[in-house]
Design an enzyme around this catalytic site. Structure first.
Site, mmCIF file in Angstrom:
data_model
loop_
_atom_site.group_PDB
_atom_site.id
_atom_site.type_symbol
_atom_site.label_atom_id
_atom_site.label_comp_id
_atom_site.label_asym_id
_atom_site.label_seq_id
_atom_site.Cartn_x
_atom_site.Cartn_y
_atom_site.Cartn_z
ATOM 1 N N HIS A 131 -0.536 -0.236 -7.195
ATOM 2 C CA HIS A 131 0.380 -1.360 -7.024
ATOM 3 C C HIS A 131 -0.383 -2.534 -6.428
ATOM 4 O O HIS A 131 -1.569 -2.421 -6.055
ATOM 5 C CB HIS A 131 1.565 -0.978 -6.136
ATOM 6 N N ASP A 161 0.057 -8.858 -8.364
ATOM 7 C CA ASP A 161 0.938 -8.814 -9.526
ATOM 8 C C ASP A 161 1.080 -10.179 -10.195
ATOM 9 O O ASP A 161 0.873 -10.320 -11.400
ATOM 10 C CB ASP A 161 2.326 -8.322 -9.116
#
Length: 344
Positions: A131, A161
């Site tokens: 992540h 991200d």
């Protein structure tokens, strides 16, 4: 000044987006915000993570069962009718679905195929789970978000991200589409968050190479040790940010805080930082955040209040620029960016 046209600069561009979470949907929304026709292919069963409609703006959606012959055939037809496809699955997933880039090499040679992952399509970690926090950590950038004796901390999802992932996918896609106009051939865009975050840290690497960046927080004004570049608590428990890097801005900070006995020429004397930092912190605790905003905002101190996500859309600067828009349900969401002088 030109009057904006009703069509965005990407009008006429058609993109198929494979439904997912986070960075790939943001990249699709960036394209849709500026006129692209973005069609999201959703699979039965709904979304993996319900993030509301904040990343759906301007898109169309269809639901196809890719495990059926008809569903897969329809998906292939949609891709063959588009300029580009974007997907954010682990390497190999699209191939197993029957929608890998090799499927379209003969039928749609101009297709630009955008692939967004954390680790990239190749390398020993390509198949590993991860992540945002992991991708930022391995690039070295997470170490640049710490202070002495405290674990590193970063804002959720923004750096890996969205910054290193979605933005570079969108840029890579447009670069490949531009090249395809001349060559007549599409290609695969391998947008890895670790690559994007690494590139975002280019200035830090440049400063380090020039001997102007220390990994030790107590020796680096960026790392929460100086009296002139940090966030400080106010009387009401809220915070303000100070970024008085340049000598003239630092001198104005001292003057506006009433620290007239401090020599601004000694700004980078690190031996004085701990004591002076406490004096600055003590002075800022004397008033509330809004009182300091009234006194310092708009000055050359390089000041801004630390706002919550709920407060940010109501800030006068955001309201004046239309930086946020309201949905029909009354929720605020960031407006399209950047702005264009002629296109919508």
């Amino acid at each position: 000044m030109h009057t904006p046209s009703p069509a965005g600069p990407l009008t006429g561009l058609t993109v198929v987006e494979m439904a997912g979470i986070g960075p790939c949907p943001l990249a699709g929304m960036l394209l849709a915000d500026h006129g692209a026709d973005v069609l999201v292919i959703e699979r039965p069963g709904g979304r993996v993570l319900d993030t509301g409609t904040g990343l759906d703006r301007g898109k169309r959606r269809t639901c196809l069962d890719l495990k059926t012959t008809d569903g897969l055939a329809e998906a292939r037809a949609l891709v063959e009718g588009a300029d580009a496809l974007i997907e954010g699955f682990r390497p190999g997933v699209m191939e197993r679905l029957g929608l890998g880039p090799e499927v379209f090499q003969a039928s749609h040679p101009r297709l630009v195929y955008g692939r967004l992952t954390g680790w990239g399509q190749t390398g020993p970690l390509a198949q590993a789970a991860g992540h945002d926090i992991n991708y930022v950590a391995v690039t070295g950038v997470l170490s640049a978000a710490t202070r002495a004796g405290v674990a590193p901390s970063i804002p959720a999802t923004l750096i890996g991200d969205m910054g290193g992932g979605a933005m570079f996918l969108a840029f890579g896609l447009m670069a490949a589409l531009w090249e395809a106009q001349r060559s007549g051939r599409g290609q695969v865009v391998d947008a890895a968050m670790v690559d994007g975050v690494g590139l975002l840290s280019s200035l830090l690497h440049s400063l380090r190479a020039a001997g102007r960046w220390s990994d030790k927080p107590e020796q680096n004004f960026f790392l929460h040790s100086s009296p002139f570049y940090d966030c400080f608590e106010c009387a009401d428990g809220s915070f303000v940010s100070i970024g008085a890097l340049e000598p003239q801005f630092y001198a104005e900070l001292l003057q506006r805080l009433g620290l007239d006995d401090v020599d601004p020429a000694a700004q980078h004397d690190r031996s004085q930082w701990p004591a002076l930092r406490e004096r600055v912190a003590s002075r800022l605790r004397e008033k509330t955040r809004d009182e300091w905003s009234a006194q310092l905002e708009g000055s050359n101190v390089c000041f801004a209040p630390v706002l919550t996500l709920a407060e940010a859309p109501l800030h006068p600067h955001a309201l004046a620029r239309g930086s946020f828009t309201q949905t029909e349900s009354g929720h605020w969401q960031p407006a399209a960016a950047p702005r264009f002088s002629r296109s919508r």
